[in-house]
Write a protein that holds these residues in place. Structure first.
Motif, short mmCIF file in Angstrom:
data_model
loop_
_atom_site.label_atom_id
_atom_site.label_comp_id
_atom_site.label_asym_id
_atom_site.label_seq_id
_atom_site.Cartn_x
_atom_site.Cartn_y
_atom_site.Cartn_z
N GLY A 42 0.81 -1.21 0.00
CA GLY A 42 0.00 0.00 0.00
C GLY A 42 0.85 1.27 0.00
O GLY A 42 0.46 2.29 -0.56
N ILE A 43 2.04 1.22 0.64
CA ILE A 43 2.95 2.37 0.61
C ILE A 43 3.41 2.63 -0.82
O ILE A 43 3.43 3.77 -1.28
CB ILE A 43 4.16 2.10 1.54
N GLY A 108 2.23 11.76 5.54
CA GLY A 108 1.10 11.83 6.46
C GLY A 108 -0.23 11.74 5.76
O GLY A 108 -1.19 11.16 6.29
N LEU A 109 -0.33 12.29 4.55
CA LEU A 109 -1.58 12.21 3.79
C LEU A 109 -1.95 10.77 3.47
O LEU A 109 -3.14 10.44 3.32
CB LEU A 109 -1.46 13.02 2.50
N LEU A 110 -0.94 9.91 3.33
CA LEU A 110 -1.19 8.50 3.03
C LEU A 110 -1.25 7.65 4.30
O LEU A 110 -1.33 6.42 4.21
CB LEU A 110 -0.09 7.96 2.11
N GLU A 111 -1.18 8.32 5.45
CA GLU A 111 -1.20 7.62 6.74
C GLU A 111 -0.04 6.62 6.85
O GLU A 111 -0.17 5.55 7.44
CB GLU A 111 -2.55 6.93 6.97
N ILE A 112 1.11 7.01 6.26
CA ILE A 112 2.32 6.20 6.37
C ILE A 112 3.05 6.63 7.63
O ILE A 112 3.29 7.83 7.83
CB ILE A 112 3.23 6.38 5.13
N PRO A 113 3.40 5.71 8.51
CA PRO A 113 4.01 6.08 9.79
C PRO A 113 5.37 6.73 9.61
O PRO A 113 6.03 6.57 8.57
CB PRO A 113 4.13 4.73 10.52
N VAL A 250 -6.11 13.36 -11.50
CA VAL A 250 -7.13 13.24 -10.46
C VAL A 250 -8.00 12.02 -10.75
O VAL A 250 -8.29 11.20 -9.89
CB VAL A 250 -7.99 14.52 -10.37
N ASN A 251 -8.39 11.90 -12.02
CA ASN A 251 -9.24 10.79 -12.42
C ASN A 251 -8.52 9.45 -12.34
O ASN A 251 -9.11 8.43 -12.02
CB ASN A 251 -9.74 11.00 -13.85
N GLU A 252 -7.21 9.45 -12.64
CA GLU A 252 -6.47 8.20 -12.73
C GLU A 252 -5.92 7.72 -11.39
O GLU A 252 -5.83 6.52 -11.15
CB GLU A 252 -5.32 8.37 -13.73
N THR A 253 -5.53 8.64 -10.52
CA THR A 253 -4.79 8.23 -9.33
C THR A 253 -5.39 8.67 -8.00
O THR A 253 -4.99 8.17 -6.96
CB THR A 253 -3.34 8.77 -9.38
N LEU A 254 -6.31 9.63 -8.03
CA LEU A 254 -6.78 10.18 -6.76
C LEU A 254 -7.49 9.13 -5.90
O LEU A 254 -7.50 9.24 -4.67
CB LEU A 254 -7.72 11.37 -7.01
N ASP A 255 -8.07 8.12 -6.56
CA ASP A 255 -8.79 7.11 -5.77
C ASP A 255 -7.86 6.42 -4.77
O ASP A 255 -8.24 6.12 -3.64
CB ASP A 255 -9.47 6.08 -6.68
N ARG A 256 -6.60 6.16 -5.18
CA ARG A 256 -5.66 5.49 -4.27
C ARG A 256 -5.16 6.42 -3.17
O ARG A 256 -4.65 5.97 -2.15
CB ARG A 256 -4.48 4.93 -5.06
N ILE A 257 -5.34 7.73 -3.36
CA ILE A 257 -5.01 8.69 -2.31
C ILE A 257 -6.19 8.86 -1.36
O ILE A 257 -6.02 8.97 -0.14
CB ILE A 257 -4.60 10.04 -2.94
N LYS A 271 -8.62 -5.76 8.29
CA LYS A 271 -7.66 -5.17 7.34
C LYS A 271 -7.60 -3.66 7.54
O LYS A 271 -8.62 -3.00 7.69
CB LYS A 271 -8.04 -5.49 5.90
N SER A 272 -6.38 -3.11 7.50
CA SER A 272 -6.19 -1.68 7.62
C SER A 272 -6.49 -1.00 6.29
O SER A 272 -6.62 -1.65 5.24
CB SER A 272 -4.75 -1.37 8.05
N SER A 273 -6.57 0.33 6.33
CA SER A 273 -6.82 1.08 5.10
C SER A 273 -5.66 0.93 4.12
O SER A 273 -5.88 0.85 2.90
CB SER A 273 -7.06 2.56 5.42
N LEU A 274 -4.41 0.87 4.62
CA LEU A 274 -3.27 0.66 3.73
C LEU A 274 -3.32 -0.71 3.07
O LEU A 274 -2.89 -0.87 1.93
CB LEU A 274 -1.96 0.82 4.51
N THR A 275 -3.84 -1.70 3.79
CA THR A 275 -4.01 -3.03 3.20
C THR A 275 -4.99 -2.97 2.03
O THR A 275 -4.75 -3.55 0.96
CB THR A 275 -4.52 -4.04 4.24
N ALA A 276 -6.09 -2.22 2.21
CA ALA A 276 -7.08 -2.06 1.12
C ALA A 276 -6.45 -1.37 -0.07
O ALA A 276 -6.70 -1.75 -1.23
CB ALA A 276 -8.28 -1.27 1.63
N VAL A 277 -5.61 -0.36 0.17
CA VAL A 277 -4.92 0.33 -0.92
C VAL A 277 -4.00 -0.64 -1.65
O VAL A 277 -3.91 -0.63 -2.88
CB VAL A 277 -4.12 1.54 -0.38
N GLY A 278 -3.29 -1.48 -0.89
CA GLY A 278 -2.39 -2.46 -1.51
C GLY A 278 -3.14 -3.45 -2.37
O GLY A 278 -2.70 -3.79 -3.48
N ILE A 279 -4.29 -3.95 -1.90
CA ILE A 279 -5.09 -4.89 -2.68
C ILE A 279 -5.60 -4.23 -3.95
O ILE A 279 -5.50 -4.78 -5.06
CB ILE A 279 -6.27 -5.42 -1.83
#
Length: 499
Positions: A42-43, A108-113, A250-257, A271-279
């Motif tokens: 997800g990172i 921080g916007l991606l909630e990465i520690p 915005v259309n192509e990548t904002l969803d993963r943000i 599952k964490s939100s980062l896990t969902a992003v990774g999937i």
């Protein structure tokens, strides 16, 4: 047909580097999904979403602008190249420094520690190096040096893939003493086990730096010229393209943000939100084959469209190109969507395959994005690029609104549906506006029926469940063959009747 043959041959050359390179990169997905948990991946997904978005900011439409002004009567291509590259060098240095200083807020916007700030700094450097390389690559395309373009691109991708395999696969095995023990001294000198997914970014950074070295002749054949007055008409043409590009990203990548921020807690149990992003990011990769065709086509088509703009038969040529491009993409959509069980095996961990339902939606979305790129020729050739900005902004508004509404209800499936709605709307708007400003006889109704038929077959394949591996593959393969047969019967070239 000679004009189409020329476009097809150049698309093939660009496609070799694009397709082979992307396939090699795609083969890293099983590596990532084996060695990294979904939260770690997800990172990677989140930061590369920013890379795609910020690439537009770093180049701000100057590639297309370079093509447009270089093809004007009496244009001094050498001087234009010097001025555009000089401007990009200055702006890139400033933007890279700013982005590196904002590393912590970005993560921080991606909630990465905390503790991963170097990832964002490496991303800033990657963006800077790629931006500097953009205009030399554009010059190669303008001069029809497709082979050199493809060779450098492919060499960069091979190096990136090789470094990924070295650091992520080979080094851990050597450190365990299970493989090539004689390499251990070297590995101990260059490998840090704690860096983890950071090696994905480090490998990319090294490959981007080597790309600039391979473009050495184009960079050395350059004289620094920075003067605002000659650049004003270029910037006036470029800024709507940049805004259009930003809206597109915005259309192509904002969803993963947005996904980790708008997904309710425990939406996917355990599952964490980062896990969902990774999937979601891993499953998004399965739509790569549609993206490959679109990217290869764009590399060849943009200079081709500008070169053909003065031909009185260009509208008929553009319509024919649209027809075969759309039909090829429809075949890809049907073939992958109906055989997704096999493509899903590239995702090595079972947790990633939970998101396969988004793949047909994303394939269809990318098909409409390709249609939009075809249609957008009208506002580029008529110098009305601001229409692209309006269309892109409308698509961005749809993306944001639907992600806001659908993510809390459908999770990452909502992201995929928002992407489809956005690209479909953009294609339809571009088509209707193009009919008014630059009429092209596109076979819209005919292509619409083919796409509807393709969607019906895919829906039928997913809704009608068949037990047993062989029977299921026979069913899906039969539907795919049915679509191909129908295409051949209806669209195959026919010899005129004698007499």
């Amino acid at each position: 047909m000679s004009v189409l043959n020329k476009l097809a041959s150049q698309t093939a050359v660009y496609g070799i580097s694009s397709i082979v390179g992307r396939v090699l990169t795609y083969l890293l997905v099983p590596v990532y999904t084996r060695y990294f948990a979904a939260a770690e991946y997800g990172i990677v997904t989140g930061l590369y979403a920013y890379v795609s978005f910020l690439n537009v900011v770093f180049t701000y439409g100057m590639e297309t602008t370079f093509f447009r002004f270089a093809n004007r009567p009496g244009a001094d291509r050498r001087e234009l190249y010097d001025r555009v590259l000089s401007l990009l060098l200055v702006s890139t240095a400033v933007l890279t420094a700013i982005l590196a200083l904002l590393a912590r807020p970005l993560l921080g916007l991606l909630e990465i520690p905390p503790g991963h700030e170097q990832y964002a700094v490496w991303v800033a450097l990657i963006l800077g190096l790629d931006a500097v390389a953009a205009i030399p690559f554009a010059r190669l395309r303008l001069e029809n040096k497709a082979r050199k373009f493809a060779g450098i691109r492919l060499a960069s991708i091979l190096l990136n893939v090789g470094l990924n395999l070295f650091f992520i696969v080979l080094c851990p095995e050597v450190m365990k003493g299970e493989t090539l023990p004689w390499l251990r001294p070297l590995v101990e000198a260059v490998y840090d086990p704690g860096l983890g997914v950071g090696y994905v970014f480090l490998a990319n950074l090294i490959a981007s730096a080597v790309t600039l070295l391979l473009l050495g002749r184009e960079l050395l054949d350059f004289r620094f010229r920075l003067s605002l007055a000659p650049l004003r008409p270029l910037l006036k043409y470029a800024y709507p393209l940049m805004l259009m590009g930003l809206a597109g990203m915005v259309n192509e990548t904002l969803d993963r943000i947005l996904l980790p921020r708008w997904l309710p807690d425990n939406f996917y149990p355990g599952k964490s939100s980062l896990t969902a992003v990774g999937i979601y990011g891993a499953c998004y990769k399965l739509s790569i084959f549609m993206s490959l065709v679109i990217q290869a086509f764009r590399y060849a088509a943009e200079p081709f469209f500008f070169a053909q703009s003065t031909d009185k038969n260009s509208p008929v040529t553009f319509a024919l190109i649209m027809k075969w491009f759309t039909l090829c993409c429809a075949v890809i959509f049907v073939g992958i969507s109906l055989n997704l069980e096999d493509f899903g095996l590239f995702l090595r961990r079972a947790e990633y395959r939970e998101g396969l339902e988004v793949v047909p939606v994303l394939l269809l979305a990318n098909l409409f994005l390709g249609v939009y790129y075809n249609l957008s020729v009208w506002f580029k050739l008529t110098d009305k690029t601001y229409y692209g900005t309006y269309i892109g902004a409308g698509g961005a508004a749809i993306t944001i609104a639907l992600n806001f509404l659908l993510i809390p209800v459908l999770g990452y499936l909502g992201c995929a549906l928002a992407t489809l709605a956005c690209y479909f709307t953009m294609a339809m708007l571009c088509w209707r506006l193009g009919e008014r400003h630059f009429p092209v006889p596109y076979p819209a109704a005919r292509l619409g029926l083919w796409l509807l038929g393709a969607a019906v077959l895919v829906g039928l394949g997913w809704l009608v469940t068949v037990e047993g591996w062989w029977l299921r593959h026979l069913w899906h393969g039969g539907l795919t063959a049915l679509f191909l047969l129908a295409l051949w019967l209806v669209e195959r070239p026919r010899q005129p009747r004698a007499g």
